[in-house]
Design a protein around this motif. Sequence first.
Motif, short mmCIF file in Angstrom:
data_model
loop_
_atom_site.label_atom_id
_atom_site.label_comp_id
_atom_site.label_asym_id
_atom_site.label_seq_id
_atom_site.Cartn_x
_atom_site.Cartn_y
_atom_site.Cartn_z
N LEU A 5 0.77 -1.36 -0.30
CA LEU A 5 -0.28 0.05 -0.19
C LEU A 5 1.07 0.98 0.38
CD1 LEU A 5 -3.13 -1.25 1.93
CD2 LEU A 5 -2.74 -1.01 -0.10
N VAL A 6 2.46 1.26 0.76
CA VAL A 6 2.81 2.05 1.14
C VAL A 6 3.52 2.56 -0.98
CG1 VAL A 6 5.15 3.00 1.76
CG2 VAL A 6 3.44 2.15 2.99
N LEU A 7 3.66 1.79 -1.01
CA LEU A 7 4.67 1.52 -2.48
C LEU A 7 3.15 1.94 -3.71
CD1 LEU A 7 6.33 -2.42 -3.03
CD2 LEU A 7 7.87 0.19 -2.95
N ARG B 26 5.37 -9.84 -6.36
CA ARG B 26 6.12 -8.78 -7.22
C ARG B 26 7.51 -8.65 -5.74
NH1 ARG B 26 7.41 -5.73 -11.48
NH2 ARG B 26 9.49 -4.57 -11.28
N ILE B 27 6.60 -7.97 -4.58
CA ILE B 27 7.61 -7.77 -3.18
C ILE B 27 8.48 -8.41 -3.11
CG2 ILE B 27 7.29 -6.16 -1.48
CD1 ILE B 27 4.23 -4.87 -2.18
N VAL B 28 7.51 -9.37 -2.82
CA VAL B 28 9.03 -10.89 -2.38
C VAL B 28 9.98 -11.42 -3.81
CG1 VAL B 28 8.90 -13.20 -1.73
CG2 VAL B 28 6.84 -11.58 -0.82
N ARG B 29 9.62 -10.94 -4.84
CA ARG B 29 10.65 -11.73 -5.72
C ARG B 29 11.55 -10.76 -5.43
NH1 ARG B 29 5.99 -13.07 -8.16
NH2 ARG B 29 5.57 -11.70 -9.18
N GLU B 30 11.68 -9.98 -5.46
CA GLU B 30 12.26 -8.97 -5.38
C GLU B 30 13.24 -8.50 -4.44
OE1 GLU B 30 12.95 -6.22 -8.06
OE2 GLU B 30 11.88 -7.33 -9.30
N ALA B 31 12.71 -8.45 -3.20
CA ALA B 31 13.61 -8.44 -1.82
C ALA B 31 13.97 -9.90 -1.72
CB ALA B 31 11.96 -8.44 -0.96
N ILE B 32 13.48 -10.73 -2.60
CA ILE B 32 14.34 -12.40 -2.60
C ILE B 32 15.84 -11.72 -3.92
CG2 ILE B 32 14.86 -14.04 -3.88
CD1 ILE B 32 12.25 -14.72 -2.65
N VAL C 60 3.64 2.58 -7.15
CA VAL C 60 3.95 2.00 -7.74
C VAL C 60 3.48 0.40 -7.99
CG1 VAL C 60 6.07 0.10 -7.52
CG2 VAL C 60 6.88 2.61 -7.12
N ALA C 61 1.98 0.18 -8.62
CA ALA C 61 1.65 -0.67 -7.94
C ALA C 61 1.51 -1.85 -8.18
CB ALA C 61 -0.06 -0.33 -8.85
N VAL C 62 2.04 -2.56 -7.18
CA VAL C 62 2.79 -3.87 -7.26
C VAL C 62 1.73 -4.99 -6.54
CG1 VAL C 62 5.03 -3.78 -8.52
CG2 VAL C 62 4.91 -3.69 -5.73
#
Length: 71
Positions: A28-30, A42-48, A36-38
């Motif tokens: 929600l912050v993104l 997607r957030i988890v994949r980017e963090a990894i 940035v609507a994800v």
Amino acid sequence: PTGRTRHDEKITVYVSSDELLELEHARLVLRGQHGVAVDRGRIVREAIAILLADLDHKGDTSVLVRRLRNS
């Protein structure tokens, strides 16, 4: 087409209620503050990707190694 990337592999990850709330808050912050609507995946994949790149680059001093050693 939705513009989403299709992924062929799947894993199941269990998280606590608090971790799931934090992940949703980040989503929600993104969207709200950064436009940035994800989705959460997607957030988890980017963090990894970030953690693995840090591990590859810094090795023993990486964030991942330090956090896992201290847990």
